[in-house]
Design a protein around this motif. Structure first.
Motif, mmCIF file in Angstrom:
data_model
loop_
_atom_site.group_PDB
_atom_site.id
_atom_site.type_symbol
_atom_site.label_atom_id
_atom_site.label_comp_id
_atom_site.label_asym_id
_atom_site.label_seq_id
_atom_site.Cartn_x
_atom_site.Cartn_y
_atom_site.Cartn_z
ATOM 1 N N LEU A 46 0.810 -1.214 0.000
ATOM 2 C CA LEU A 46 0.000 0.000 0.000
ATOM 3 C C LEU A 46 0.848 1.271 0.000
ATOM 4 N N CYS A 47 2.099 1.156 0.417
ATOM 5 C CA CYS A 47 3.001 2.312 0.338
ATOM 6 C C CYS A 47 3.156 2.772 -1.107
ATOM 7 N N PHE A 48 3.183 1.825 -2.038
ATOM 8 C CA PHE A 48 3.333 2.177 -3.451
ATOM 9 C C PHE A 48 2.019 2.700 -4.030
ATOM 10 N N ASP A 49 0.902 2.354 -3.404
ATOM 11 C CA ASP A 49 -0.384 2.915 -3.812
ATOM 12 C C ASP A 49 -0.454 4.390 -3.425
ATOM 13 N N TRP A 50 -0.223 4.683 -2.153
ATOM 14 C CA TRP A 50 -0.357 6.056 -1.650
ATOM 15 C C TRP A 50 0.814 6.957 -2.041
ATOM 16 N N MET A 51 1.872 6.377 -2.554
ATOM 17 C CA MET A 51 3.040 7.161 -2.945
ATOM 18 C C MET A 51 2.715 8.184 -4.036
ATOM 19 N N PHE A 52 1.767 7.831 -4.923
ATOM 20 C CA PHE A 52 1.445 8.699 -6.058
ATOM 21 C C PHE A 52 0.109 9.411 -5.899
ATOM 22 N N ASP A 53 -0.514 9.241 -4.738
ATOM 23 C CA ASP A 53 -1.845 9.808 -4.542
ATOM 24 C C ASP A 53 -1.836 11.337 -4.602
ATOM 25 N N HIS A 54 -0.744 11.938 -4.148
ATOM 26 C CA HIS A 54 -0.712 13.408 -4.144
ATOM 27 C C HIS A 54 -0.780 13.993 -5.544
ATOM 28 N N LEU A 55 -0.253 13.277 -6.545
ATOM 29 C CA LEU A 55 -0.312 13.771 -7.920
ATOM 30 C C LEU A 55 -1.758 13.813 -8.412
ATOM 31 N N SER A 56 -2.520 12.781 -8.069
ATOM 32 C CA SER A 56 -3.936 12.763 -8.437
ATOM 33 C C SER A 56 -4.687 13.895 -7.750
ATOM 34 N N ILE A 57 -4.432 14.084 -6.465
ATOM 35 C CA ILE A 57 -5.162 15.091 -5.689
ATOM 36 C C ILE A 57 -4.860 16.503 -6.196
ATOM 37 N N ILE A 58 -3.599 16.791 -6.454
ATOM 38 C CA ILE A 58 -3.224 18.133 -6.899
ATOM 39 C C ILE A 58 -3.830 18.449 -8.263
ATOM 40 N N ASN A 59 -3.790 17.473 -9.171
ATOM 41 C CA ASN A 59 -4.366 17.707 -10.495
ATOM 42 C C ASN A 59 -5.889 17.819 -10.436
ATOM 43 N N LEU A 60 -6.512 17.013 -9.602
ATOM 44 C CA LEU A 60 -7.965 17.083 -9.460
ATOM 45 C C LEU A 60 -8.376 18.383 -8.787
ATOM 46 N N ASN A 61 -7.560 18.850 -7.875
ATOM 47 C CA ASN A 61 -7.844 20.100 -7.165
ATOM 48 C C ASN A 61 -7.928 21.279 -8.131
ATOM 49 N N LEU A 62 -7.167 21.208 -9.221
ATOM 50 C CA LEU A 62 -7.187 22.287 -10.212
ATOM 51 C C LEU A 62 -8.575 22.457 -10.811
ATOM 52 N N LEU A 63 -9.268 21.351 -11.045
ATOM 53 C CA LEU A 63 -10.610 21.432 -11.617
ATOM 54 C C LEU A 63 -11.559 22.149 -10.667
ATOM 55 N N TYR A 64 -11.385 21.936 -9.363
ATOM 56 C CA TYR A 64 -12.232 22.625 -8.389
ATOM 57 C C TYR A 64 -11.898 24.113 -8.332
ATOM 58 N N VAL A 65 -10.606 24.429 -8.398
ATOM 59 C CA VAL A 65 -10.184 25.832 -8.401
ATOM 60 C C VAL A 65 -10.776 26.571 -9.597
ATOM 61 N N LYS A 66 -10.802 25.897 -10.732
ATOM 62 C CA LYS A 66 -11.344 26.490 -11.962
ATOM 63 C C LYS A 66 -12.866 26.428 -12.030
ATOM 64 N N TYR A 79 -4.251 0.714 -10.033
ATOM 65 C CA TYR A 79 -5.250 1.764 -10.231
ATOM 66 C C TYR A 79 -4.676 3.151 -9.935
ATOM 67 N N SER A 80 -3.828 3.265 -8.927
ATOM 68 C CA SER A 80 -3.273 4.583 -8.577
ATOM 69 C C SER A 80 -2.464 5.165 -9.729
ATOM 70 N N LEU A 81 -1.754 4.312 -10.454
ATOM 71 C CA LEU A 81 -0.980 4.786 -11.612
ATOM 72 C C LEU A 81 -1.898 5.214 -12.752
#
Length: 476
Positions: free
Chosen positions: A330-350, A389-391
């Motif tokens: 699960l460390c390798f799952d959550w390792m890339f989660d921040h990239l998804s969150i930051i990119n998704l956050n942009l849609l909310y900002v816009k 799935y995280s990738l």
């Protein structure tokens, strides 16, 4: 303007980090003590209810929190309307869960879940009473006040929870801790933030906010359903003990990753919403956030994977060793989660919650397919399915980022690849060093010390730009 924005961000990040890590640190220590006193099955019972509680919470919020933060012309009428909506829907869902408790217990074949469901669901009503207070503090980037309230509530409720676990309350110690924490937090937020709703509920305000929030509601529901499908499937197909191992592994891995994500996202969302129309500044800020979070998260996750066995054995005792293999994957799952969150956050900002919803539907169709395909391979196979799935999620979440601010996945990979390779090398060194040491406490101590020196020393020698920026941030 730029200096003001930078100062606000730095101040917000510092207090958000203090509040988040202090709170999670206290809760982490409390959970460790309680885990040593309680059985894995006690945690499994609580985890079985997670999907029902989180779906209820998604309906209670209905995307209004982000809608209030995103809007620049919010009013007291808006806040009051959201407050009354939250409280009424919380009561409705509590009644639904109260009535449904016997059916939930029958599904899991666990009669003990009937009273547990009816008591722990009270948390929905308690949390709804302070949801708007938290939102107002987030809009003002006032995490100092939040830290006072949350730390006090966590400490007091934690002491009661530990006493209950020591006294033999079993799963009810966890329930008491959860409810008392929410109650104290709500009371303290009312004390620190002297806000009261107006005696008004505006349908115009409701419709305006819900037009944005409704898509977030559907998106959040889809994510919640998928995320909790794992606990649902494991609890039904395997056992409460297996579910206890899985949830404990995830709680370990969430601590570094999700906390850094939360600190950055909840500060940057209100700040970046204020510059949502300046594409160039927005793109530059997002690249900095991606580099900063990657520089911090990658070594934390690699180090945790490398030192999983001594961490689990020393903190939880050997009865929890079934957590180790799940934690490492699960460390390798959550390792890339921040990239998804930051990119998704942009849609909310816009303000493009429609695109976020479209992405969520596509992602969760793929994710659910992976989940059910991995069930025959047991818990280990299901965890590796989450890594896959995280990738895929990272790739999909960057689809609209390029069109909105010109920041492609290739640019982001180029920004983060040095930190990932450096963290991977550090993890290898830690595992190699640990193989020569038999004592668990020495493995942990040596691994942390050597890993930290290795990672930070190489970052300094390679003159990585984010290393200098982080030092400057700390000095400032």
């Amino acid at each position: 303007m730029a200096d003001s924005l930078k100062a606000k961000t730095v101040h917000g990040v510092l207090w958000s980090a203090l509040e988040r890590f202090s709170l999670q640190g206290i809760q982490f220590v409390i959970n460790i003590i309680m885990a040593r006193l309680l059985a894995p099955s006690d945690y499994g019972l609580i985890a079985m209810l997670a999907i029902f509680l989180q779906i209820s919470q998604a309906f209670i919020d209905s995307g209004f929190t982000n809608a209030l933060i995103q809007r620049k012309d919010r009013s007291e009428t808006d806040f009051s309307t959201v407050f009354y909506f939250n409280v009424v829907i919380a009561f409705v869902f509590y009644l639904i869960l109260f009535i449904s408790a016997p059916w939930i217990a029958d599904f899991y074949r666990m009669p003990a879940l009937v009273p547990i469901t009816r008591v722990i669901a009270l948390n929905l009503i308690i949390s709804a009473l302070s949801a708007v207070h938290k939102t107002k503090l987030t809009i003002n980037i006032d995490f100092k006040t939040q830290s006072k309230a949350s730390l006090s509530a966590a400490a007091i409720s934690g002491i009661i929870g530990i006493w209950g676990a020591y006294s033999g309350w079993g799963v009810w110690a966890l329930i008491a801790q959860t409810l008392l924490n929410s109650l104290l937090l709500t009371l303290l937020l009312y004390y620190f933030l002297h806000w009261k709703p107006l005696w008004i509920f505006s349908m115009d305000s409701f419709k305006r906010l819900f037009s944005f929030g409704s898509r977030l509601l559907v998106s959040g529901l889809i994510h919640t359903l998928y995320y909790n499908l794992y606990t649902l499937v494991i609890g039904r197909k395997f056992s409460a003990i297996s579910l206890g191992y899985y949830t404990r592994a995830e709680q370990f891995v969430i601590f570094p990753s999700a906390n850094v994500n939360a600190i950055i996202s909840r500060v940057t969302f209100p700040v970046l919403s204020s510059i949502q129309d300046d594409t160039e500044r927005l793109a530059e800020a997002y690249r900095k956030y991606i580099r900063l979070s990657s520089f911090i998260i990658f070594p934390l996750m690699m180090g945790l994977a490398a030192l999983a066995k001594p961490v689990v054995a020393l903190l939880l005792t050997e009865k929890w060793l079934g957590v180790v293999a799940l934690l490492q994957i699960l460390c390798f799952d959550w390792m890339f989660d921040h990239l998804s969150i930051i990119n998704l956050n942009l849609l909310y900002v816009k303000g493009r919650s429609d695109l976020a919803l479209r992405l969520e539907i596509v992602k969760k169709v793929i994710a659910t397919t992976i989940l059910f395909s991995s069930i025959p391979f047991g818990l280990i196979g299901m965890c590796w399915g989450r890594v896959l799935y995280s990738l895929i999620a990272v790739y999909l979440n960057t689809y609209y980022t390029k069109s909105l601010i010109g920041l492609s996945l290739r640019n982001q990979i180029r920004d983060i690849i040095p930190y990932w390779l450096l963290a991977l090398g550090m993890g290898g060194v830690v595992m190699w060093i640990s193989s020569f040491v038999d004592l668990l406490w020495l493995q942990l101590f040596a691994g942390v010390a050597i890993g930290s020196v290795c990672y930070l020393g190489c970052a300094y020698l390679l003159k990585l730009s984010i290393y200098k920026e982080l030092l400057a941030l700390i000095k400032r």
